[in-house]
Design a protein around this motif. Structure first.
Motif, PDB file in Angstrom:
ATOM      1  N   LYS A 111      50.828  31.571  39.524  1.00 35.45           N
ATOM      2  CA  LYS A 111      51.139  32.087  40.865  1.00 35.45           C
ATOM      3  C   LYS A 111      49.867  32.569  41.557  1.00 35.45           C
ATOM      4  N   PHE A 114      48.064  29.502  42.740  1.00 36.86           N
ATOM      5  CA  PHE A 114      48.694  28.947  43.948  1.00 36.86           C
ATOM      6  C   PHE A 114      48.257  29.733  45.178  1.00 36.86           C
ATOM      7  N   THR A 121      53.980  29.824  47.885  1.00 34.06           N
ATOM      8  CA  THR A 121      54.768  30.339  46.769  1.00 34.06           C
ATOM      9  C   THR A 121      55.316  31.703  47.180  1.00 34.06           C
ATOM     10  N   GLU A 187      59.707  37.906  41.310  1.00 31.18           N
ATOM     11  CA  GLU A 187      59.502  36.990  42.425  1.00 31.18           C
ATOM     12  C   GLU A 187      60.564  37.227  43.491  1.00 31.18           C
ATOM     13  N   LEU A 265      60.177  23.364  42.727  1.00 32.18           N
ATOM     14  CA  LEU A 265      59.997  24.028  44.020  1.00 32.18           C
ATOM     15  C   LEU A 265      61.329  24.224  44.706  1.00 32.18           C
ATOM     16  N   GLN A 274      58.462  26.386  48.757  1.00 35.08           N
ATOM     17  CA  GLN A 274      57.811  27.369  47.897  1.00 35.08           C
ATOM     18  C   GLN A 274      57.709  26.789  46.483  1.00 35.08           C
TER      19      GLN A 274
END
Length: 313
Positions: A111, A114, A121, A187, A265, A274
């Motif tokens: 993450k 990214f 994300t 998340e 995704l 995302q």
């Protein structure tokens, strides 16, 4: 010796399919390994199945095995540990190298990568077991929009994952996640459809849209439920599918992944894509997602596993 001759010559050597192992994904790995072994035999390879739970890697040297197909999911097989050991032993293997495997398996580090590469994300936070006692769960939940997905940082197949939309649920979900891992990813909840894109070499295969009546695409939806639906072709307009294929390739390469794998995704409520994660050794039964996409692309299962081996050349 030309490339075709090299590819044919490796069929004379024994190739070991490493499967099983000790991770939480052992049962899935056993099925993947069996399917891969059958596919390779059909393609003309001389195959031996080795369950790493019961066999030391030094046995590969004893048996003069020069090449392996990694069908181990999760810790010990997908996180760079096995890849490093094989490199030390001088044995070629399929899939990503040590760094690509380790970074892709680590949900927190991937993450962060990214974000550094401006790959879209969802917002996230990291909670360690040592921080848990002093964590303000109510504030953490508020900071991420009031609803989160809780993910152990180093597990796959949705193991240990849970949704939390209250401080009480988040507290309980964290306790459960910490039973699998010392680092947990929180998340922000993405309210939208989920897709996956298989990667083979430098090519993205047709996208798959997963639908489940469950709260999210969890372990049961993946492996136990008969109500999960898989759509390939995925139903997106052609330009939109090409967009997520390009985005998935970008995410795949950003973590150093190579050879083959899968990128997951979702499309959020505002219509933005995302990236969730990169999988470097995804499921490989004949009904798994990568083979499903390959079949739509005109690649049968035995051809698929042979291509994966050849890519490792």
């Amino acid at each position: 010796m030309n490339t075709v001759a090299v590819k044919e010559s490796i069929k004379k050597d024994v190739i070991a399919v490493l499967y099983g192992g000790n991770s939480a994904e052992r049962e899935v790995s056993l099925k993947s390994g069996e399917a891969v072994a059958q596919g390779l035999k059909k393609a003309g390879f001389n195959v031996v199945l080795i369950d790493t739970k019961y066999t030391l890697l030094t046995e590969l040297v004893t048996q003069n095995i020069k090449r392996v197909f990694i069908a181990l999911h999760g810790r010990g097989g997908e996180d760079g540990c096995l890849q490093g050991a094989l490199e030390y032993l001088g044995i070629a293997y399929t899939g990503s190298n040590v760094l690509g495997s380790a970074l892709s398996m680590d949900k927190v580090r991937s993450k962060q990568i990214f974000k550094a590469y401006n790959i879209p994300t969802a917002p996230f936070a990291v909670v360690t077991k040592s921080d848990f006692t002093s964590l303000d769960v109510e504030q953490q939940l508020e900071d991420l929009g009031g609803k989160v997905m809780v993910k152990p940082a180093h597990e796959g197949s949705s193991i240990g994952m849970a949704m939390a939309d209250s401080p009480e649920k988040l507290h309980s979900a964290l306790i459960e996640a910490f039973s699998f891992d010392g680092d947990v990813l929180l998340e922000a909840w993405i309210d939208g459809p989920e897709y996956t894109v298989a990667i083979l070499g430098d090519e993205a295969l047709p996208a798959i849209h997963m639908e489940t009546p469950r709260e999210f695409y969890d372990y049961e939806a993946k492996y136990q439920s008969n109500s999960t639906q898989y759509h390939c072709p995925c139903g997106l307009p052609e330009d939109e599918e090409e967009k997520i294929k390009a985005l998935s390739l970008q995410a795949f390469k950003s973590t150093g992944a190579s050879g083959w794998g899968r990128v997951d995704l979702m499309k959020d409520s505002t219509g933005n894509w995302q990236i969730l994660e990169v999988n470097t050794v995804p499921g490989m039964t004949e009904t798994s997602l990568v083979p499903k996409a390959a079949k739509v692309h005109g690649i049968g299962f035995s051809d698929l596993v042979e291509r994966i081996v050849n890519i490792s050349l």
